[in-house]
Design a protein around this motif. Structure first.
Motif, short mmCIF file in Angstrom:
data_model
loop_
_atom_site.label_atom_id
_atom_site.label_comp_id
_atom_site.label_asym_id
_atom_site.label_seq_id
_atom_site.Cartn_x
_atom_site.Cartn_y
_atom_site.Cartn_z
N UNK A 56 -7.25 -6.44 -0.03
CA UNK A 56 -7.55 -5.40 0.96
C UNK A 56 -6.36 -4.50 1.26
N UNK A 57 -5.18 -5.05 1.28
CA UNK A 57 -3.98 -4.28 1.60
C UNK A 57 -3.63 -3.39 0.41
N UNK A 58 -3.48 -2.07 0.65
CA UNK A 58 -3.21 -1.12 -0.43
C UNK A 58 -1.93 -1.44 -1.19
N UNK A 59 -0.88 -1.78 -0.46
CA UNK A 59 0.40 -2.07 -1.11
C UNK A 59 0.27 -3.30 -2.01
N UNK A 60 -0.36 -4.36 -1.51
CA UNK A 60 -0.54 -5.57 -2.31
C UNK A 60 -1.42 -5.29 -3.52
N UNK A 61 -2.42 -4.44 -3.33
CA UNK A 61 -3.31 -4.08 -4.44
C UNK A 61 -2.53 -3.34 -5.53
N UNK A 62 -1.69 -2.40 -5.12
CA UNK A 62 -0.89 -1.66 -6.10
C UNK A 62 0.06 -2.59 -6.84
#
Length: 166
Positions: A56-62
Protein backbone atom coordinates in the motif's frame (compact mmCIF):
# COMPACT_ATOMS: atom_id res chain seq x y z
CA UNK A 1 18.36 20.66 -7.69
CA UNK A 2 21.08 20.55 -5.07
CA UNK A 3 20.96 17.60 -2.68
CA UNK A 4 20.85 20.18 0.12
CA UNK A 5 17.26 20.96 -0.80
CA UNK A 6 16.01 17.37 -0.93
CA UNK A 7 14.37 15.80 2.08
CA UNK A 8 15.98 12.60 3.34
CA UNK A 9 12.60 10.81 3.15
CA UNK A 10 12.37 11.49 -0.59
CA UNK A 11 15.47 9.47 -1.44
CA UNK A 12 14.86 6.16 -3.20
CA UNK A 13 16.74 3.23 -1.79
CA UNK A 14 18.91 1.48 -4.32
CA UNK A 15 17.89 -2.18 -4.17
CA UNK A 16 20.61 -4.62 -3.21
CA UNK A 17 20.27 -7.69 -5.37
CA UNK A 18 22.45 -10.71 -4.72
CA UNK A 19 24.50 -11.65 -7.78
CA UNK A 20 23.61 -14.71 -9.81
CA UNK A 21 25.86 -17.76 -9.79
CA UNK A 22 29.40 -16.81 -10.76
CA UNK A 23 30.21 -16.94 -14.45
CA UNK A 24 33.71 -15.58 -15.05
CA UNK A 25 34.09 -12.87 -17.67
CA UNK A 26 34.67 -14.30 -21.13
CA UNK A 27 33.21 -17.73 -20.29
CA UNK A 28 30.32 -18.80 -22.51
CA UNK A 29 27.07 -19.31 -20.60
CA UNK A 30 26.19 -22.86 -21.64
CA UNK A 31 22.86 -24.25 -20.42
CA UNK A 32 20.94 -27.47 -20.90
CA UNK A 33 17.39 -27.28 -22.25
CA UNK A 34 16.15 -27.94 -18.70
CA UNK A 35 18.35 -25.10 -17.46
CA UNK A 36 16.94 -22.69 -20.05
CA UNK A 37 13.40 -23.70 -19.12
CA UNK A 38 14.21 -23.03 -15.45
CA UNK A 39 15.58 -19.57 -16.29
CA UNK A 40 12.48 -18.71 -18.35
CA UNK A 41 10.19 -20.00 -15.57
CA UNK A 42 12.07 -17.83 -13.06
CA UNK A 43 11.55 -14.84 -15.35
CA UNK A 44 7.81 -15.57 -15.56
CA UNK A 45 7.60 -15.84 -11.76
CA UNK A 46 9.34 -12.49 -11.30
CA UNK A 47 7.08 -10.77 -13.83
CA UNK A 48 3.98 -12.15 -12.07
CA UNK A 49 5.41 -11.12 -8.70
CA UNK A 50 5.99 -7.60 -10.01
CA UNK A 51 2.46 -7.39 -11.45
CA UNK A 52 0.88 -8.62 -8.22
CA UNK A 53 2.79 -6.44 -5.77
CA UNK A 54 0.50 -5.92 -2.81
CA UNK A 55 2.11 -2.99 -1.04
CA UNK A 56 0.00 0.00 0.00
CA UNK A 57 2.80 2.44 0.78
CA UNK A 58 4.04 4.10 -2.46
CA UNK A 59 7.66 4.25 -1.35
CA UNK A 60 7.71 0.57 -0.33
CA UNK A 61 5.99 -0.35 -3.59
CA UNK A 62 8.62 1.51 -5.63
CA UNK A 63 11.41 -0.17 -3.66
CA UNK A 64 9.88 -3.63 -4.17
CA UNK A 65 9.24 -2.87 -7.86
CA UNK A 66 12.83 -1.68 -8.35
CA UNK A 67 14.17 -4.76 -6.55
CA UNK A 68 12.26 -7.10 -8.87
CA UNK A 69 13.35 -5.08 -11.91
CA UNK A 70 16.99 -5.33 -10.82
CA UNK A 71 16.65 -9.12 -10.48
CA UNK A 72 14.96 -9.28 -13.90
CA UNK A 73 17.78 -7.26 -15.46
CA UNK A 74 20.40 -9.72 -14.19
CA UNK A 75 18.26 -12.68 -15.25
CA UNK A 76 17.57 -11.27 -18.73
CA UNK A 77 21.28 -10.71 -19.26
CA UNK A 78 21.95 -14.34 -18.30
CA UNK A 79 19.14 -15.60 -20.60
CA UNK A 80 20.23 -13.44 -23.54
CA UNK A 81 23.82 -14.66 -23.26
CA UNK A 82 22.89 -18.34 -22.82
CA UNK A 83 23.70 -20.96 -25.41
CA UNK A 84 21.52 -24.04 -25.11
CA UNK A 85 23.48 -27.22 -25.81
CA UNK A 86 21.62 -29.99 -27.63
CA UNK A 87 22.55 -33.04 -25.56
CA UNK A 88 21.50 -35.42 -28.36
CA UNK A 89 24.46 -34.10 -30.38
CA UNK A 90 27.05 -34.76 -27.69
CA UNK A 91 29.39 -37.73 -28.28
CA UNK A 92 27.81 -40.61 -26.31
CA UNK A 93 31.03 -42.13 -24.98
CA UNK A 94 32.86 -38.95 -23.98
CA UNK A 95 32.23 -36.64 -21.00
CA UNK A 96 31.07 -33.28 -22.30
CA UNK A 97 28.66 -30.57 -21.17
CA UNK A 98 25.34 -32.11 -20.12
CA UNK A 99 26.75 -35.58 -19.45
CA UNK A 100 25.43 -37.59 -16.53
CA UNK A 101 28.61 -39.21 -15.25
CA UNK A 102 28.67 -42.21 -12.94
CA UNK A 103 31.80 -42.06 -10.81
CA UNK A 104 33.64 -44.23 -8.37
CA UNK A 105 35.49 -41.90 -6.04
CA UNK A 106 38.78 -43.16 -4.59
CA UNK A 107 38.29 -46.68 -3.18
CA UNK A 108 34.54 -46.33 -2.51
CA UNK A 109 32.34 -49.35 -3.12
CA UNK A 110 29.35 -47.25 -4.18
CA UNK A 111 29.16 -44.86 -7.11
CA UNK A 112 27.95 -41.28 -7.39
CA UNK A 113 26.20 -39.66 -10.31
CA UNK A 114 26.64 -36.05 -11.38
CA UNK A 115 25.36 -34.13 -14.37
CA UNK A 116 27.57 -31.39 -15.77
CA UNK A 117 25.33 -28.35 -16.25
CA UNK A 118 25.31 -24.55 -16.51
CA UNK A 119 26.18 -22.33 -13.57
CA UNK A 120 22.57 -21.32 -12.89
CA UNK A 121 21.27 -24.89 -12.74
CA UNK A 122 24.12 -26.33 -10.68
CA UNK A 123 22.97 -27.81 -7.37
CA UNK A 124 25.14 -30.47 -5.76
CA UNK A 125 22.23 -31.69 -3.61
CA UNK A 126 20.49 -32.64 -6.90
CA UNK A 127 23.63 -34.17 -8.40
CA UNK A 128 24.23 -31.24 -10.76
CA UNK A 129 27.66 -29.62 -10.95
CA UNK A 130 28.69 -26.54 -12.88
CA UNK A 131 30.79 -27.02 -16.00
CA UNK A 132 33.29 -24.53 -14.58
CA UNK A 133 33.76 -26.46 -11.31
CA UNK A 134 37.13 -28.16 -10.73
CA UNK A 135 35.55 -31.63 -10.81
CA UNK A 136 33.74 -31.00 -14.11
CA UNK A 137 36.92 -29.61 -15.65
CA UNK A 138 38.96 -32.72 -14.84
CA UNK A 139 36.18 -35.01 -16.14
CA UNK A 140 35.84 -33.31 -19.54
CA UNK A 141 36.86 -35.43 -22.54
CA UNK A 142 37.27 -38.57 -20.41
CA UNK A 143 35.77 -41.93 -21.39
CA UNK A 144 34.43 -44.91 -19.46
CA UNK A 145 37.30 -46.53 -17.54
CA UNK A 146 39.39 -43.35 -17.49
CA UNK A 147 40.52 -41.87 -14.21
CA UNK A 148 40.61 -38.18 -13.39
CA UNK A 149 42.67 -36.83 -10.51
CA UNK A 150 41.64 -33.79 -8.50
CA UNK A 151 44.63 -32.35 -6.68
CA UNK A 152 43.68 -30.92 -3.29
CA UNK A 153 46.02 -29.02 -0.93
CA UNK A 154 46.94 -32.09 1.14
CA UNK A 155 45.75 -35.03 -0.94
CA UNK A 156 44.35 -36.20 -4.25
CA UNK A 157 40.91 -37.57 -5.11
CA UNK A 158 40.67 -40.12 -7.90
CA UNK A 159 37.47 -40.25 -9.95
CA UNK A 160 36.98 -43.31 -12.14
CA UNK A 161 34.40 -42.90 -14.88
CA UNK A 162 32.02 -45.88 -14.66
CA UNK A 163 29.30 -44.60 -16.99
CA UNK A 164 28.29 -41.74 -19.27
CA UNK A 165 24.76 -40.86 -20.29
CA UNK A 166 23.01 -37.86 -21.82
Amino acid sequence: MSRGFVKEDDQEEIPLVPPRADLPAGVTNYVTQVGMEELLAEKDRLIIEREQLDVNDDKERRIAFNHINAKLKLLNTRINNAITVDLTKQPPHVVRFGAIVTLKIDQAITTNQYQIVGVDEADVSKGKISFISPIAKILMDKKIGDKAILKLPKTERVFEIMGIDY
